[in-house]
Design an enzyme around this catalytic site. Sequence first.
Site, mmCIF file in Angstrom:
data_model
loop_
_atom_site.group_PDB
_atom_site.id
_atom_site.type_symbol
_atom_site.label_atom_id
_atom_site.label_comp_id
_atom_site.label_asym_id
_atom_site.label_seq_id
_atom_site.Cartn_x
_atom_site.Cartn_y
_atom_site.Cartn_z
ATOM 1 N N ASN A 80 -1.814 4.346 18.143
ATOM 2 C CA ASN A 80 -2.206 3.099 17.477
ATOM 3 C C ASN A 80 -1.223 1.978 17.780
ATOM 4 O OD1 ASN A 80 -3.945 1.616 15.836
ATOM 5 N ND2 ASN A 80 -2.673 1.972 14.019
ATOM 6 N N SER A 103 4.428 3.468 0.274
ATOM 7 C CA SER A 103 3.503 2.362 0.000
ATOM 8 C C SER A 103 3.298 2.181 -1.490
ATOM 9 C CB SER A 103 2.159 2.693 0.650
ATOM 10 O OG SER A 103 1.152 1.821 0.183
ATOM 11 N N TYR A 134 -5.110 8.812 2.481
ATOM 12 C CA TYR A 134 -3.947 8.144 3.093
ATOM 13 C C TYR A 134 -2.822 7.996 2.068
ATOM 14 C CZ TYR A 134 -0.999 4.088 3.774
ATOM 15 O OH TYR A 134 0.089 3.252 3.796
ATOM 16 N N LYS A 158 1.272 9.796 1.238
ATOM 17 C CA LYS A 158 2.551 9.161 0.878
ATOM 18 C C LYS A 158 3.129 9.812 -0.386
ATOM 19 C CE LYS A 158 2.459 6.109 4.224
ATOM 20 N NZ LYS A 158 3.310 6.358 5.419
ATOM 21 N N PHE A 187 -13.849 -10.051 -0.366
ATOM 22 C CA PHE A 187 -14.424 -8.894 -1.059
ATOM 23 C C PHE A 187 -14.344 -9.070 -2.578
ATOM 24 C CE2 PHE A 187 -12.953 -6.279 2.844
ATOM 25 C CZ PHE A 187 -14.113 -6.581 3.544
#
Length: 340
Positions: free
Chosen positions: A35, A124, A149, A153, A218
Site C-alpha cells: 500500500n 488509533s 481493523y 489495534k 456523510f
Amino acid sequence: MRVLVTGGAGYIGSHTVLSLVEAGHDPVVVDSFVNAKPAVVARLERLAGRPVPAHRLDLTDAAATERLFAEQDFDAVIHFAALKAVGESVARPLEYYRNNLDATFSLLAAMAAHDVRRFVFSSSATVYGEKAPVPYQEDYEPLVSASPYGQTKVMIERVLTDVAAVHPGWKVALLRYFNPVGAHPSGEIGEDPQGIPNNLMPFLAQVAVGRRDHVTVFGGDYPTADGTCERDYIHVVDLAAGHVAALDHLDTMSTDVRAFNLGTGSGTSVLELLHAFERAVGHDLPYEIGPRRAGDLPAFWADPHRARTELGWSPTRTIDDMCADTWRWQSANPQGFPEA
Ligand code: UD1
C-alpha cells in the site's frame, strides 16, 4: 538511535522517517509496498539529504523478519506496518486479524531474540469505541473498537502489554492517533491512497484536483453545531514529531507500557474542513449532503494533556496549515507518487 521503521514508506511512516533524521536518529525502513510506492524512498532521501536504507519485507514472514534482526542492529522499533481500511476490514476480517497480528508477532519474537527493547506502536483513537466519553482519555476502559481493523489495534496493545511485562527493560509507547491529515511542507511527500479514498481529506484533495467530481458529506443531521461529524484533525508533521518525542521519552518512562493520545484536543466538522480546504485551493468545491456512513460517531477529540506533560509534545499546526500543505502536495502530484 538506529530505528527500524516498519511501514516506513507509508503516509505517517514516511513523515516520521524525516522527523527522525532531523532529530539525529538513523532510520531503517522496511515495507511490503502493498500500500505504498517505492518512489517514496527516493523522495525521502532527497528531503533528508542522505541515504535512507529501505528493504522490501513482509513482516508476516517470520523467518525473513528474524534474518533482518540477525543481520542488523536496532536500538528501537516504530511499528506502522498494517492494513488499515476500516470498511475492507469488516468485509475481510480474517485477512486483517491475520496480517496485523502476525506481523506484530514476528517483530516481537525477533526483538526478544535480539534484545531490542524500545517499541513505539502506531495505534488509533478507534480503540476507544463508541461508549467512551469525549474528550477521550488514555485510562478509559474497556477498549472495544467497532471494526476488525480497530480491534487489531486493541489486541496488539494488549499483546504488547503482556509481552513487556515478562521482558525486563522493555519500554513501549502506544500512540493513539486522532485524524492525521496534511503533508510535508515541501509538497514532495503526502498521503497517496490507492483507489477511492475512504478518508475525508484525501477525498477533498482529489475533488480539488479534478480526479472526483464532488464530495459527499456523510450525514448532515448529527447532533453537532452544523449537523456534520466533528473530528480531531492533526497535521502529519506534528504527528511525526510526536513519534520522536515518544521514542526519546522511552528510557525515562515510569511504566513499561504507556498510552498517549496524539491529537490537538479540539474538533472540526466536515463542513468546516471542507470550507478550510476551499480557502487553501482558492475556489468552492462541489459537495452534497448524503446519508450517514455506517459506524461513524458524531464527534470525538483527544484529551491531549498526557502527551503535553509527559512527552513535552504538542501540535502547533492549524487546520489552515493542514489544508494548505495537503493542497501543495496534491496539486504538485495529482496522481500521487509515480509508479517506478
Ligand atoms: C477513519 C476510521 C478510523 C481510522 C481513521 C484513520 C472509520 C469509521 N473510521 O476515521 O478507524 O483510524 O479513519 O484516519 O472509517 N466523511 C465524509 N465524506 C467522505 C469521507 C468522510 O463526509 O467522503 C466524513 C466522515 O463521515 C467523518 C469525517 O468525514 O465524519 C472523517 O472521516 P474519515 O476521514 O474517514 O475519518 P474517521 O471516520 O474519523
